[in-house]
Design a protein around this motif. Structure first.
Motif, PDB file in Angstrom:
ATOM      1  N   MET A 148       0.852  -1.195   0.000  1.00 41.86           N
ATOM      2  CA  MET A 148       0.000   0.000   0.000  1.00 41.86           C
ATOM      3  C   MET A 148       0.887   1.244   0.000  1.00 41.86           C
ATOM      4  O   MET A 148       1.696   1.432   0.902  1.00 41.86           O
ATOM      5  N   PRO A 149       0.790   2.106  -1.039  1.00 41.29           N
ATOM      6  CA  PRO A 149       1.631   3.314  -1.093  1.00 41.29           C
ATOM      7  C   PRO A 149       1.383   4.242   0.088  1.00 41.29           C
ATOM      8  O   PRO A 149       0.253   4.407   0.542  1.00 41.29           O
ATOM      9  N   LEU A 150       2.466   4.866   0.555  1.00 47.28           N
ATOM     10  CA  LEU A 150       2.365   5.831   1.648  1.00 47.28           C
ATOM     11  C   LEU A 150       2.091   7.232   1.100  1.00 47.28           C
ATOM     12  O   LEU A 150       2.528   7.580   0.003  1.00 47.28           O
ATOM     13  N   MET A 151       1.391   8.036   1.898  1.00 47.07           N
ATOM     14  CA  MET A 151       1.301   9.455   1.601  1.00 47.07           C
ATOM     15  C   MET A 151       2.702  10.059   1.688  1.00 47.07           C
ATOM     16  O   MET A 151       3.451   9.745   2.620  1.00 47.07           O
ATOM     17  N   PRO A 152       3.107  10.898   0.753  1.00 45.50           N
ATOM     18  CA  PRO A 152       4.405  11.553   0.866  1.00 45.50           C
ATOM     19  C   PRO A 152       4.493  12.353   2.167  1.00 45.50           C
ATOM     20  O   PRO A 152       3.613  13.163   2.460  1.00 45.50           O
ATOM     21  N   GLY A 153       5.525  12.071   2.951  1.00 47.29           N
ATOM     22  CA  GLY A 153       5.698  12.733   4.233  1.00 47.29           C
ATOM     23  C   GLY A 153       5.248  11.914   5.421  1.00 47.29           C
ATOM     24  O   GLY A 153       5.466  12.311   6.569  1.00 47.29           O
ATOM     25  N   ALA A 154       4.609  10.759   5.150  1.00 51.40           N
ATOM     26  CA  ALA A 154       4.107   9.916   6.242  1.00 51.40           C
ATOM     27  C   ALA A 154       5.114   8.874   6.705  1.00 51.40           C
ATOM     28  O   ALA A 154       4.801   8.044   7.555  1.00 51.40           O
ATOM     29  N   GLU A 155       6.319   8.943   6.188  1.00 51.31           N
ATOM     30  CA  GLU A 155       7.328   7.945   6.512  1.00 51.31           C
ATOM     31  C   GLU A 155       7.740   8.019   7.981  1.00 51.31           C
ATOM     32  O   GLU A 155       7.735   9.088   8.591  1.00 51.31           O
ATOM     33  N   PRO A 156       8.114   6.890   8.559  1.00 48.15           N
ATOM     34  CA  PRO A 156       8.663   6.906   9.921  1.00 48.15           C
ATOM     35  C   PRO A 156      10.006   7.630   9.947  1.00 48.15           C
ATOM     36  O   PRO A 156      10.633   7.835   8.898  1.00 48.15           O
ATOM     37  N   TYR A 157      10.422   8.002  11.133  1.00 42.32           N
ATOM     38  CA  TYR A 157      11.688   8.722  11.297  1.00 42.32           C
ATOM     39  C   TYR A 157      12.501   8.060  12.399  1.00 42.32           C
ATOM     40  O   TYR A 157      11.962   7.725  13.460  1.00 42.32           O
ATOM     41  N   HIS A 158      13.789   7.869  12.118  1.00 38.24           N
ATOM     42  CA  HIS A 158      14.686   7.286  13.114  1.00 38.24           C
ATOM     43  C   HIS A 158      16.017   8.029  13.062  1.00 38.24           C
ATOM     44  O   HIS A 158      16.491   8.432  12.003  1.00 38.24           O
ATOM     45  N   HIS A 159      16.608   8.208  14.246  1.00 41.68           N
ATOM     46  CA  HIS A 159      17.924   8.845  14.333  1.00 41.68           C
ATOM     47  C   HIS A 159      18.741   8.141  15.403  1.00 41.68           C
ATOM     48  O   HIS A 159      18.281   7.954  16.530  1.00 41.68           O
ATOM     49  N   GLU A 160      19.934   7.754  15.043  1.00 40.97           N
ATOM     50  CA  GLU A 160      20.832   7.092  15.986  1.00 40.97           C
ATOM     51  C   GLU A 160      21.665   8.143  16.696  1.00 40.97           C
ATOM     52  O   GLU A 160      22.474   8.845  16.077  1.00 40.97           O
ATOM     53  N   GLY A 161      21.460   8.281  17.990  1.00 40.13           N
ATOM     54  CA  GLY A 161      22.212   9.241  18.783  1.00 40.13           C
ATOM     55  C   GLY A 161      22.907   8.572  19.940  1.00 40.13           C
ATOM     56  O   GLY A 161      23.546   7.524  19.780  1.00 40.13           O
ATOM     57  N   GLY A 162      22.759   9.152  21.121  1.00 39.28           N
ATOM     58  CA  GLY A 162      23.453   8.644  22.294  1.00 39.28           C
ATOM     59  C   GLY A 162      22.686   7.593  23.062  1.00 39.28           C
ATOM     60  O   GLY A 162      21.792   6.918  22.527  1.00 39.28           O
ATOM     61  N   GLN A 163      23.006   7.472  24.351  1.00 35.35           N
ATOM     62  CA  GLN A 163      22.463   6.408  25.189  1.00 35.35           C
ATOM     63  C   GLN A 163      21.086   6.722  25.775  1.00 35.35           C
ATOM     64  O   GLN A 163      20.503   5.896  26.457  1.00 35.35           O
ATOM     65  N   VAL A 164      20.568   7.906  25.489  1.00 33.68           N
ATOM     66  CA  VAL A 164      19.212   8.249  25.903  1.00 33.68           C
ATOM     67  C   VAL A 164      18.314   8.204  24.672  1.00 33.68           C
ATOM     68  O   VAL A 164      18.572   8.889  23.675  1.00 33.68           O
ATOM     69  N   SER A 206       3.275  14.838  11.903  1.00 38.95           N
ATOM     70  CA  SER A 206       2.895  15.746  12.990  1.00 38.95           C
ATOM     71  C   SER A 206       3.916  15.772  14.113  1.00 38.95           C
ATOM     72  O   SER A 206       3.894  16.680  14.948  1.00 38.95           O
ATOM     73  N   MET A 207       4.819  14.788  14.127  1.00 40.81           N
ATOM     74  CA  MET A 207       5.815  14.666  15.194  1.00 40.81           C
ATOM     75  C   MET A 207       7.244  14.852  14.690  1.00 40.81           C
ATOM     76  O   MET A 207       8.176  14.926  15.490  1.00 40.81           O
ATOM     77  N   ARG A 208       7.413  14.900  13.390  1.00 38.28           N
ATOM     78  CA  ARG A 208       8.761  14.929  12.805  1.00 38.28           C
ATOM     79  C   ARG A 208       9.595  16.121  13.294  1.00 38.28           C
ATOM     80  O   ARG A 208      10.768  15.930  13.679  1.00 38.28           O
ATOM     81  N   PRO A 209       9.058  17.353  13.325  1.00 38.39           N
ATOM     82  CA  PRO A 209       9.891  18.465  13.826  1.00 38.39           C
ATOM     83  C   PRO A 209      10.336  18.248  15.272  1.00 38.39           C
ATOM     84  O   PRO A 209      11.454  18.624  15.645  1.00 38.39           O
ATOM     85  N   TRP A 210       9.479  17.666  16.090  1.00 41.32           N
ATOM     86  CA  TRP A 210       9.822  17.358  17.480  1.00 41.32           C
ATOM     87  C   TRP A 210      10.958  16.347  17.509  1.00 41.32           C
ATOM     88  O   TRP A 210      11.955  16.519  18.237  1.00 41.32           O
ATOM     89  N   SER A 260      13.100   7.417  17.873  1.00 38.97           N
ATOM     90  CA  SER A 260      12.309   6.489  17.068  1.00 38.97           C
ATOM     91  C   SER A 260      10.896   7.038  16.943  1.00 38.97           C
ATOM     92  O   SER A 260      10.224   7.299  17.946  1.00 38.97           O
ATOM     93  N   LEU A 261      10.442   7.229  15.712  1.00 42.17           N
ATOM     94  CA  LEU A 261       9.099   7.723  15.422  1.00 42.17           C
ATOM     95  C   LEU A 261       8.468   6.794  14.392  1.00 42.17           C
ATOM     96  O   LEU A 261       8.572   7.009  13.187  1.00 42.17           O
ATOM     97  N   PRO A 262       7.825   5.721  14.835  1.00 42.16           N
ATOM     98  CA  PRO A 262       7.239   4.764  13.892  1.00 42.16           C
ATOM     99  C   PRO A 262       5.925   5.273  13.297  1.00 42.16           C
ATOM    100  O   PRO A 262       5.283   6.174  13.844  1.00 42.16           O
ATOM    101  N   ARG A 263       5.543   4.671  12.186  1.00 39.06           N
ATOM    102  CA  ARG A 263       4.217   4.890  11.599  1.00 39.06           C
ATOM    103  C   ARG A 263       3.310   3.756  12.064  1.00 39.06           C
ATOM    104  O   ARG A 263       3.622   2.585  11.890  1.00 39.06           O
ATOM    105  N   LEU A 264       2.194   4.108  12.655  1.00 42.93           N
ATOM    106  CA  LEU A 264       1.288   3.095  13.167  1.00 42.93           C
ATOM    107  C   LEU A 264       0.572   2.378  12.027  1.00 42.93           C
ATOM    108  O   LEU A 264       0.261   2.998  10.995  1.00 42.93           O
ATOM    109  N   PRO A 265       0.299   1.089  12.163  1.00 46.09           N
ATOM    110  CA  PRO A 265      -0.391   0.332  11.103  1.00 46.09           C
ATOM    111  C   PRO A 265      -1.709   0.995  10.706  1.00 46.09           C
ATOM    112  O   PRO A 265      -2.449   1.507  11.551  1.00 46.09           O
TER     113      PRO A 265
END
Length: 254
Positions: free
Chosen positions: A1-17, A31-35, A47-52
Motif C-alpha cells: 500500500m503506497p504511503l502518503m508523501p511525508g508519512a514515513e517513519p523517522y529514526h535517528h541514531e544518537g546517544g544512550q538516551v 505531525s511529530m517529525r519536527p519534534w 524512534s518515530l514509527p508509523r502506526l499500522p
C-alpha cells in the motif's frame, strides 16, 4: 500500500538516551517529525514509527485496531531498550494515551512520559455510537488539522474510519484503570482551546496521578495538534529540559 508523501517513519541514531515518539489517531509521523528532529539535534536516539493503517488510506485503517497500533509502539520501544541505557516516551493525542500505557506496562523501564493533548476518554458523542455505527457507516468526517497557526497543515485522513475508532474506548478504559501504576515523572502539554479532545482527559490525569509526579503546562496559543502549532518550540525545548532533568546518563551533546 503506497504511503502518503511525508508519512514515513523517522529514526535517528544518537546517544544512550532514547525517545519513542507516538503520533495520533488517523495522523502520521509528519505531525511529530519536527519534534523528533529537535531531540535528535540534541544528541538523542529517536524512534518515530508509523502506526499500522496510518498514512495510506482510511479504508486500510478500518482493518486495524488499537492493539495493532500499540503492538507497533511496543516493538519500537523494545528496540530502543536494546540500544539505549534509558528510554523516554512521548505522544500526541491517542499517541499520548499509548505512551501512558507503555509506562503502565513497563514501569521504571520508561524513564519519563511527555504527552501533548492526550486522549483518554469518550468526550465525543459520536464515539459512543461507533460500535453500532460501524455496522452501517464505514467512515465519518475527520478530526484532523486542528491547528491555529496560519498556513500549517497536518498530514492525516480527512475521514475517520468508524470500525477503527470503535476500538478506542477499550484502550481508554484500560489505560484509565491502570494509571495508578505510573510513578514516573509525567509532563502534560494541554491546549484549553482544543477542538478534538475535551478537558476530561486532563481532569482524569489530575485525579489519578496524585503522587506528585504530574506537571501540566497550558498552551494558550495552540489548538489540538500543538506539535505543529504556535507553541511547538515550547514543547520541543520543554521536553528536552524534562529529559535533561530526569535522565541519569548524559545526553550525547551534553
Amino acid at each position: 500500500m503506497p504511503l502518503m508523501p511525508g508519512a514515513e517513519p523517522y529514526h535517528h541514531e544518537g546517544g544512550q538516551v532514547g525517545v519513542l515518539l507516538c503520533h495520533g489517531f488517523t495522523g502520521t509521523p509528519q505531525s511529530m517529525r519536527p519534534w523528533g528532529e529537535h531531540l535528535a539535534a540534541a544528541g538523542l536516539t529517536v524512534s518515530l514509527p508509523r502506526l499500522p493503517g496510518h498514512g495510506t488510506t482510511w479504508q486500510e485503517m478500518n482493518r486495524t485496531r488499537w492493539e495493532d497500533w500499540y503492538a507497533e509502539l511496543d516493538l519500537a520501544f523494545g528496540d530502543l531498550r536494546g540500544r539505549c541505557a534509558e528510554v523516554f516516551v512521548m505522544g500526541l493525542s491517542m499517541g499520548g494515551c499509548m505512551a501512558l500505557r507503555l509506562a503502565e506496562v513497563y514501569g521504571e523501564t520508561v524513564r519519563g512520559v511527555v504527552t501533548v493533548n492526550p486522549s483518554l476518554a469518550i468526550d465525543v458523542p459520536l464515539l459512543r455510537l461507533a460500535p453500532l455505527l460501524k455496522l452501517f457507516v464505514p467512515s465519518v468526517p475527520g478530526v484532523s488539522g486542528d491547528i491555529k497557526k496560519p498556513g500549517v497543515t497536518e498530514l492525516a485522513y480527512t475521514r475517520t474510519p468508524v470500525r477503527a475508532a470503535a476500538t478506542l474506548p477499550r484502550l481508554w478504559s484500560l489505560v484509565q484503570s491502570e494509571l495508578y501504576r505510573i510513578t514516573q515523572p509525567v509532563l502534560v502539554y494541554h491546549s484549553p482551546e482544543d477542538h478534538v479532545v475535551k478537558p476530561e482527559s486532563v481532569r482524569i490525569l489530575r485525579e489519578r496521578l496524585t503522587n506528585g509526579n504530574l506537571e501540566i503546562v497550558q498552551l494558550m496559543d495552540s489548538y489540538h495538534v500543538a506539535t505543529l502549532d504556535n507553541e511547538a518550540d515550547r514543547i520541543f525545548s520543554g521536553s528536552l529540559d524534562f529529559i535533561r532533568t530526569h535522565a541519569s546518563v548524559p545526553l550525547q551533546r551534553d
